[in-house]
Scaffold this motif. Structure first.
Motif, PDB file in Angstrom:
ATOM      1  N   ALA A 237      56.547   6.778 -36.731  1.00 25.66           N
ATOM      2  CA  ALA A 237      57.508   5.739 -36.220  1.00 25.66           C
ATOM      3  C   ALA A 237      56.469   4.536 -35.708  1.00 25.66           C
ATOM      4  CB  ALA A 237      58.094   6.232 -35.223  1.00 25.66           C
ATOM      5  N   VAL A 238      57.083   3.428 -35.813  1.00 25.25           N
ATOM      6  CA  VAL A 238      56.541   2.021 -35.258  1.00 25.25           C
ATOM      7  C   VAL A 238      57.455   1.230 -34.723  1.00 25.25           C
ATOM      8  CG1 VAL A 238      56.390   1.156 -37.459  1.00 25.25           C
ATOM      9  CG2 VAL A 238      54.567   0.461 -35.725  1.00 25.25           C
ATOM     10  N   SER A 239      57.283   0.310 -33.754  1.00 25.35           N
ATOM     11  CA  SER A 239      58.297  -0.496 -33.467  1.00 25.35           C
ATOM     12  C   SER A 239      57.441  -1.936 -32.933  1.00 25.35           C
ATOM     13  CB  SER A 239      58.986  -0.066 -32.454  1.00 25.35           C
ATOM     14  OG  SER A 239      58.677   0.225 -31.434  1.00 25.35           O
TER      15      SER A 239
ATOM     16  N   ASP B   3      49.306  -4.528 -38.685  1.00 28.53           N
ATOM     17  CA  ASP B   3      49.291  -3.924 -39.858  1.00 28.53           C
ATOM     18  C   ASP B   3      48.262  -3.008 -39.996  1.00 28.53           C
ATOM     19  OD1 ASP B   3      47.017  -5.824 -39.388  1.00 28.53           O
ATOM     20  OD2 ASP B   3      46.991  -6.429 -41.522  1.00 28.53           O
ATOM     21  N   ASP B   4      47.908  -2.419 -38.767  1.00 28.14           N
ATOM     22  CA  ASP B   4      46.703  -1.240 -38.890  1.00 28.14           C
ATOM     23  C   ASP B   4      47.219  -0.148 -37.745  1.00 28.14           C
ATOM     24  OD1 ASP B   4      46.691  -2.625 -36.583  1.00 28.14           O
ATOM     25  OD2 ASP B   4      44.431  -3.159 -36.811  1.00 28.14           O
TER      26      ASP B   4
ATOM     27  N   GLN C 130      51.080   1.431 -45.741  1.00 26.18           N
ATOM     28  CA  GLN C 130      51.329  -0.164 -45.691  1.00 26.18           C
ATOM     29  C   GLN C 130      52.662  -0.643 -45.597  1.00 26.18           C
ATOM     30  OE1 GLN C 130      49.484  -2.878 -44.793  1.00 26.18           O
ATOM     31  NE2 GLN C 130      47.683  -1.564 -44.531  1.00 26.18           N
ATOM     32  N   PRO C 131      53.640   0.190 -46.387  1.00 25.59           N
ATOM     33  CA  PRO C 131      55.165  -0.172 -46.323  1.00 25.59           C
ATOM     34  C   PRO C 131      55.594  -0.004 -45.139  1.00 25.59           C
ATOM     35  CG  PRO C 131      54.575   0.660 -48.442  1.00 25.59           C
ATOM     36  CD  PRO C 131      53.425   0.849 -47.504  1.00 25.59           C
TER      37      PRO C 131
ATOM     38  N   GLY D  92      50.158  -8.153 -42.994  1.00 25.40           N
ATOM     39  CA  GLY D  92      48.666  -8.554 -42.695  1.00 25.40           C
ATOM     40  C   GLY D  92      48.404 -10.022 -43.861  1.00 25.40           C
ATOM     41  N   SER D  93      49.182 -10.226 -44.469  1.00 23.97           N
ATOM     42  CA  SER D  93      49.032 -11.379 -45.511  1.00 23.97           C
ATOM     43  C   SER D  93      49.733 -12.568 -45.066  1.00 23.97           C
ATOM     44  CB  SER D  93      49.174 -10.861 -47.004  1.00 23.97           C
ATOM     45  OG  SER D  93      50.412 -10.400 -46.868  1.00 23.97           O
ATOM     46  N   TRP D  94      49.248 -13.751 -45.505  1.00 26.10           N
ATOM     47  CA  TRP D  94      49.904 -15.016 -45.474  1.00 26.10           C
ATOM     48  C   TRP D  94      50.772 -15.261 -47.086  1.00 26.10           C
ATOM     49  CZ3 TRP D  94      49.086 -18.146 -41.447  1.00 26.10           C
ATOM     50  CH2 TRP D  94      48.429 -17.636 -40.418  1.00 26.10           C
TER      51      TRP D  94
END
Lengths: 286, 252
Positions: free
Chosen positions: A90-92, A130-131, A141-142, A148-150
């Protein structure tokens, strides 16, 4: 997650509109999205739950030029089967902020009716982490909050609004770029929206509130993701959502809700299929 | 160079100040037909832009007809293009703009004018002895009668410019005005004044209500044919004030 260039002025729930924003006026839109994806054909038996709260701020810079900023707060969790049993990753936090400008190229106004054509161009900024890592290592990554990108995107939108109904059509393309040796596949979308005033049946004096019934269609295609330059054959594909919804519109506020139901999910490999996306929100102008 | 005595200077300033405070509404309303207006959320932008214009007291938009009715403060002198630009800034298309102006119909040379109350401004209404396709003959007759009686009249029409630089008004409708003065008890603050003014001006026949807290009275200007003093008293009493006729006679 669904790539959507949502608007904040009156109009569709899941996509953009060409309706004007008064010069010098701000509109704020708050949304809550609940996304569930559980139909994993692979051995990991992934179950994804995402709570997203995108906040949209709109500013009418000039008669035909409008600026948009979308800052999403994300709460993602994925249950996966590992050799040690079921685990939750999990991440928020803040996701990638999106900014764009919309210019109205064509406008034909009649009494109680407008036809408008606009195009927009914008950029998704790498503001989301993004890490992020957990006890199993770095999150895929998803699942990260940001890419992490423009990533630039362009699109066009057409709106036809009368006192009784509104039709919007939007096409958009997002050019995803590489970051951390990973590149999300480009995304193209074609969205249609039809809103019909159910109430009041007859318009009276002054400015009554409108109750719209809404039906939207979201066709989304995504290219394969690429890791270290190699396409991930279990990513990308085509999804078509049909979206019934309801919207109550007053002079200052809009309250709305919709459910995006996947009718077709032609995903590559063992890509994780969405069950549904529920959206509820409000808009206020000031 | 002659020096102006200090006393005279003060007198001039005083006269100018008095003129300023006594100025009445020359043009009371501006009505703009707005094209492209389809839903309530868009109305807010138009109202906001119009309210930002100096001298605007109130803005009422009717979505069904696409009309924005702007009520002006007393003494406001509107520039029509300002209203059109405000609608454009909101992202919509202004179509026709009409004004409602109050004054007296007067003859000057071969032309009939509307001389605005409280100013020297005039609008040419029509040429006396020529047939105008824009103006129905019965309008001409009635306006000529109003010129004879020198009654106060509110005329609504589309302003335009004449070749000689004069302003013209294509008459859409007009109403002779009458006024009634009522005593009002029960007002204790400026909020009461504002509330009563709003209640009275909501009535369709009322053109303007001037409420005074100090004098405990109100002067109501209304369309002559529909002015009903008893109904006005009833409206005031329903708002929990107490009204009575100050003078039995309505004044034109």
């Amino acid at each position: 997650m669904v790539f959507a260039v949502i608007s904040a002025n009156a109009g569709p729930i899941t996509t953009n509109t060409a309706l004007p924003v008064n010069e010098g006026e701000f509109i704020f839109r708050g949304q809550i999205k609940y996304i569930r994806a559980t139909d994993d054909p692979g051995p990991l038996d992934r179950e994804l739950t995402v709570w997203a709260a995108p906040s949209v701020l709109v500013y009418g810079l000039a008669e035909k030029l409008t600026l948009f900023g979308i800052a999403p707060y994300l709460d993602k969790s994925m249950e996966v089967t590992t050799p040690e049993g079921r685990r939750t990753r999990a991440v928020s936090g803040l996701g990638d902020i999106r900014v764009f400008g919309r210019y109205t190229f064509g406008q034909r106004d009649k009494p109680g009716e407008t036809l408008r054509f606009a195009s927009f161009v914008g950029l998704e900024l790498p503001t989301g982490a993004d890490d992020v890592e957990d006890s199993l290592g770095q999150l895929p990554q998803p699942l990260q909050l940001g890419s992490g990108s423009w990533d630039p995107f362009i699109g066009a939108v057409f709106t036809w609004q009368t006192l009784q109904w509104e039709f919007d059509s939007s096409v958009a393309y997002k050019f995803n770029t590489e970051a951390n040796d990973f590149e999300f596949g480009d995304v193209a979308s074609l969205d249609l929206s039809y809103q019909y005033r159910f109430w009041p049946n007859e318009l009276g004096e002054a400015v009554p509130g409108y109750l719209y019934g809404v039906v939207e269609s979201n066709l989304i295609w995504q290219d394969n993701n690429r890791a270290f330059g190699t396409p991930d054959l279990n990513s990308g594909g085509t999804t078509w959502y049909l979206t019934p919804g309801i919207q109550y519109v007053t002079k200052r506020y809009i309250f709305e809700g919709a459910v995006q139901l996947p009718v077709i999910q032609d995903l590559n490999g063992n890509g994780l299929k969405n069950d549904f996306i529920v959206t509820a929100g409000f808009r206020v102008n000031f | 160079m002659k020096k102006i005595p200090l006393l005279s200077l003060k007198a001039i300033v005083l006269v100018l100040l008095l003129l300023g405070t006594q100025a009445r509404a020359e043009v009371s309303h501006v009505s703009i037909a707005v094209d492209g207006l389809g839903c309530p959320f868009c109305v807010y932008g138009i109202e906001k832009q119009l309210k930002n214009i100096d001298g605007v007291k109130k803005v009422d938009v009717e979505l069904k007809t696409g009309q924005a009715l702007v009520t002006l403060e007393n003494g406001a002198s509107p520039d029509i293009s300002t209203f059109q630009n405000a609608v454009k800034k909101a992202g919509f298309t202004p179509r026709t703009v009409q004004i409602t102006a109050v004054g007296k119909v007067q003859a000057k040379n071969d032309k009939m004018h509307l001389s605005l109350r409280g100013s020297d401004e005039k609008y040419v209404l029509f040429v006396k002895d020529s047939a105008s396709a824009d103006l129905p003959p019965e309008f001409k007759g009635q306006l000529l009668k109003l010129a004879e009686s020198q009654s106060l009249v509110a005329i609504t029409g589309t302003p335009h410019s004449h070749a000689q630089g004069q302003s013209g008004l294509s008459v859409e409708r007009f109403s002779p005005l009458a006024s009634v003065e009522l005593s009002v008890d029960g007002m204790v603050c400026e909020r009461c004044v504002a509330r009563l003014t709003q209640i009275l001006e909501k009535r369709k026949e009322v053109y303007q209500a001037s409420v005074s807290l100090a004098d405990k009275r109100t002067v109501i200007e209304a369309v002559d044919a529909t002015l009903n003093t008893e109904e006005l008293i009833e409206t005031i009493n329903e708002a929990e004030f107490s009204a009575s006729v100050d003078s039995d006679e309505t004044k034109q």
